[in-house]
Design a protein around this motif. Structure first.
Motif, short mmCIF file in Angstrom:
data_model
loop_
_atom_site.label_atom_id
_atom_site.label_comp_id
_atom_site.label_asym_id
_atom_site.label_seq_id
_atom_site.Cartn_x
_atom_site.Cartn_y
_atom_site.Cartn_z
N GLY A 122 0.83 -1.20 0.00
CA GLY A 122 0.00 0.00 0.00
C GLY A 122 0.86 1.25 0.00
N ALA A 123 0.21 2.39 -0.26
CA ALA A 123 0.96 3.64 -0.44
C ALA A 123 1.72 4.04 0.83
CB ALA A 123 0.01 4.75 -0.87
N ALA A 124 1.14 3.81 1.99
CA ALA A 124 1.78 4.30 3.22
C ALA A 124 3.19 3.72 3.40
CB ALA A 124 0.89 4.02 4.43
N LEU A 158 5.57 4.99 0.70
CA LEU A 158 6.06 6.36 0.92
C LEU A 158 7.16 6.36 1.97
CD1 LEU A 158 2.58 8.12 0.99
CD2 LEU A 158 4.39 8.59 -0.67
N PHE A 174 -1.59 15.18 2.80
CA PHE A 174 -2.01 14.05 3.66
C PHE A 174 -1.21 14.12 4.97
CE2 PHE A 174 -1.53 9.21 4.17
CZ PHE A 174 -2.83 9.02 4.64
N TYR A 191 2.20 12.36 6.08
CA TYR A 191 3.53 12.66 5.55
C TYR A 191 4.47 13.12 6.67
CZ TYR A 191 1.33 12.88 0.88
OH TYR A 191 0.64 12.60 -0.27
N ASN A 233 0.55 14.88 -4.48
CA ASN A 233 -0.57 13.94 -4.36
C ASN A 233 -1.71 14.45 -5.23
OD1 ASN A 233 -3.17 13.58 -1.96
ND2 ASN A 233 -2.47 12.00 -3.34
N ASN A 243 -5.94 14.40 -1.89
CA ASN A 243 -6.62 14.29 -0.61
C ASN A 243 -6.04 15.40 0.25
OD1 ASN A 243 -7.62 13.67 1.89
ND2 ASN A 243 -6.48 11.76 2.14
N ASP A 266 2.53 10.50 -4.83
CA ASP A 266 1.68 9.64 -4.01
C ASP A 266 0.35 9.49 -4.75
OD1 ASP A 266 0.33 8.37 -1.97
OD2 ASP A 266 0.02 10.20 -0.79
N PRO A 276 -2.59 7.11 -4.76
CA PRO A 276 -3.66 6.13 -4.55
C PRO A 276 -4.96 6.48 -5.28
CG PRO A 276 -3.18 7.30 -2.49
CD PRO A 276 -2.23 7.81 -3.51
N TYR A 277 -5.08 7.75 -5.70
CA TYR A 277 -6.35 8.17 -6.33
C TYR A 277 -6.22 8.33 -7.84
CZ TYR A 277 -7.33 9.11 -1.46
OH TYR A 277 -7.48 8.98 -0.10
N SER A 319 -1.22 2.62 -5.08
CA SER A 319 -1.94 1.70 -4.20
C SER A 319 -3.24 1.26 -4.84
CB SER A 319 -2.22 2.44 -2.89
OG SER A 319 -3.21 1.77 -2.16
N SER A 339 -5.67 0.49 -2.87
CA SER A 339 -6.62 0.69 -1.77
C SER A 339 -7.90 1.36 -2.26
CB SER A 339 -6.00 1.57 -0.68
OG SER A 339 -4.96 0.90 -0.03
N LYS A 340 -7.76 2.37 -3.07
CA LYS A 340 -8.94 3.14 -3.49
C LYS A 340 -9.38 2.73 -4.89
CE LYS A 340 -7.61 5.48 0.15
NZ LYS A 340 -8.20 5.93 1.38
N ARG A 392 -3.75 -4.24 1.65
CA ARG A 392 -2.37 -3.75 1.67
C ARG A 392 -1.57 -4.20 0.45
NH1 ARG A 392 -3.57 -0.13 3.22
NH2 ARG A 392 -1.48 0.56 3.74
N1 PLP Z 1 -1.76 8.85 0.54
C1 PLP Z 1 -2.94 9.46 0.57
C2 PLP Z 1 -3.06 10.81 -0.01
C3 PLP Z 1 -4.04 8.84 1.15
O1 PLP Z 1 -5.21 9.46 1.17
C4 PLP Z 1 -3.88 7.54 1.70
C5 PLP Z 1 -4.99 6.87 2.36
O2 PLP Z 1 -6.04 7.37 2.59
C6 PLP Z 1 -2.62 6.95 1.64
C7 PLP Z 1 -1.57 7.63 1.07
C8 PLP Z 1 -2.37 5.58 2.21
O3 PLP Z 1 -2.89 4.64 1.32
P1 PLP Z 1 -2.73 3.07 1.57
O4 PLP Z 1 -4.02 2.58 2.11
O5 PLP Z 1 -2.48 2.51 0.22
O6 PLP Z 1 -1.59 2.86 2.48
#
Ligand code: PLP
Length: 390
Positions: free
Chosen positions: A105-107, A110, A131, A134, A176, A180, A214, A216-217, A242, A244-245, A253
């Motif tokens: 996943g992105a977290a 990163l 976000f 960070y 990003n 978000n 970053d 995910p969107y 990611s 995730s979304k 993950r």
């Molecule tokens: N980056 C941004 C901008 C997000 O909004 C999110 C999750 O909401 C993440 C990273 C983390 O994403 P992941 O669930 O893939 O770890």
């Protein structure tokens, strides 16, 4: 005795989580239908049916030892090849399997990117609104996070502010987009100007300044708006992606890091990211999900219900007199707080069981975030409450 930073991060819940938990407790008292919870960005559309089918097929077709065993530390070749093929079809980007690291996943991706880039004294810029995670990610990597003030009200990038903040210690700028919390998408023109600036400053400082994208969107975009593929504009980019979304799989993950072949010192950078992930214990992403991605990398989400929510909220709030940033992507609206104090507005809204997140934590006071990954019905029922609050 414990590590004080870790203790503080673990014992202070984020404002978003606080609101979400509050919403749950209120729902138990007044009934879930009477709480308008816009706090958390948890996808509200199910994963595409092909994902479930892929899981069934994998469990039927494959040897369980292969399905559930450790994969290569950087990820299964089949998954990396499928992702490369998809990116090349869409962006003609020249992606190779060896440019991809499958992450959780992105977290964590990163975190790995920041750790890989964080030489002693390093500074990393984030463009507000950003976000909030960070900050711990960058600081625990040993770098300093510097926040570029927001470009209100369009939420592109204030290039003159970026230029003023770049120093010989700057190693990266985090972007990003779709964003978000603002829901905005950086235009090609914005990105090209930023790329030219970073290129010029990299030459001046005699080291590359990377973009950490970053993303995910990336797939969550409406009305045909273009989300430029940043490595095609600026090769010194590390993409943290990611599912995730985009595939509604936040709990599973799974995602990837992409280091373009043309990036400066590609092999060393890739190795540093893999090494940072190793040091954090985040190698060998979930095996079953790697197999799913190998089969589903070309799937895109059906955005119909998010788009319907986006239009209903945007039209509803603007008709009530709210000022809303034009929401081209992700599933967030960023709204100017009536009266200018987003914390006071959020608190007042909370008393009416309407939960919105103040923008301060995103580096943008005076705005609040509304997540529209909720039921359409809740949006319609919440509009009169927004009306009373303004
Ligand atoms: N980056 C941004 C901008 C997000 O909004 C999110 C999750 O909401 C993440 C990273 C983390 O994403 P992941 O669930 O893939 O770890």
């Amino acid at each position: 005795m414990f590590n004080q930073t870790c203790y503080e991060l673990g014992s202070n819940r984020s404002c978003i989580r606080e609101l979400f938990e509050y919403g749950r407790s209120r729902a138990a008292i007044v009934g879930p239908e009477n709480v308008f919870d816009y706090s958390l960005g948890n996808p509200s559309i199910p994963a595409p049916p092909q994902v479930e089918q892929a899981i069934r097929d994998i469990l039927t077709d494959m040897d369980p030892m292969a399905v559930h065993g450790y994969t290569s530390a950087v990820g299964d070749l089949a998954a990396r090849q499928a992702i490369a093929e998809d990116l090349n079809e869409r962006y003609a980007a020249g992606v190779r399997a060896e440019d991809l690291f499958i992450g959780c996943g992105a977290a964590p991706e990163l975190v790995a990117a920041f750790r890989a880039l964080a030489v002693p004294g390093a500074e990393i810029l984030a463009v507000a609104p950003y976000f909030p995670e960070y900050k711990p990610f960058v600081e625990c990597a040993g770098a300093a996070l510097k926040v570029v003030p927001p470009d209100v009200p369009g939420f592109q990038i204030r290039l003159e502010a970026v230029e003023a903040m770049l120093t010989p210690n700057t190693v990266a700028v985090i972007l990003n987009s779709p964003n978000n919390p603002a829901g905005t998408v950086y235009t090609r023109q914005t990105l090209e100007k930023l790329a030219a600036l970073l290129q010029r400053k990299s030459e001046e400082f005699d080291h590359p300044i990377f973009i950490v994208a970053d993303e995910p969107y990336r797939e969550l975009v409406y009305g045909g708006v273009e989300v430029p593929f940043i490595p095609n504009i600026y090769p010194n980019t590390v993409v943290c992606y990611s599912y995730s979304k985009s595939l509604s799989l936040p709990g599973e993950r799974i995602g990837y890091v992409y280091v373009p072949q043309q990036a400066a010192e590609h092999d060393r950078l890739y190795a540093a990211i893999a090494g940072a992930a190793r040091a954090a214990g985040h190698v060998c992403a979930p095996s079953l999900w790697q197999k799913v991605i190998a089969r589903c990398a070309k799937l895109r989400p059906d955005l119909e219900s998010y788009d319907r929510n986006r239009r209903a909220l945007y039209d509803g709030l603007t008709a009530l007199g709210y000022e809303v940033a034009k929401p081209d992507g992700a599933f967030y609206l960023f709204v100017k707080a009536p009266g200018g104090d987003a914390n006071a507005f959020s608190e007042k809204a909370k008393q009416n069981d309407l939960l919105v997140v103040p923008g301060d934590g995103f580096g943008c006071p005076g705005y609040f975030r509304v997540c529209y990954c909720v039921s359409h019905d809740m949006i319609i029922r919440s509009l009169p409450v927004f009306g009373e609050l303004i």
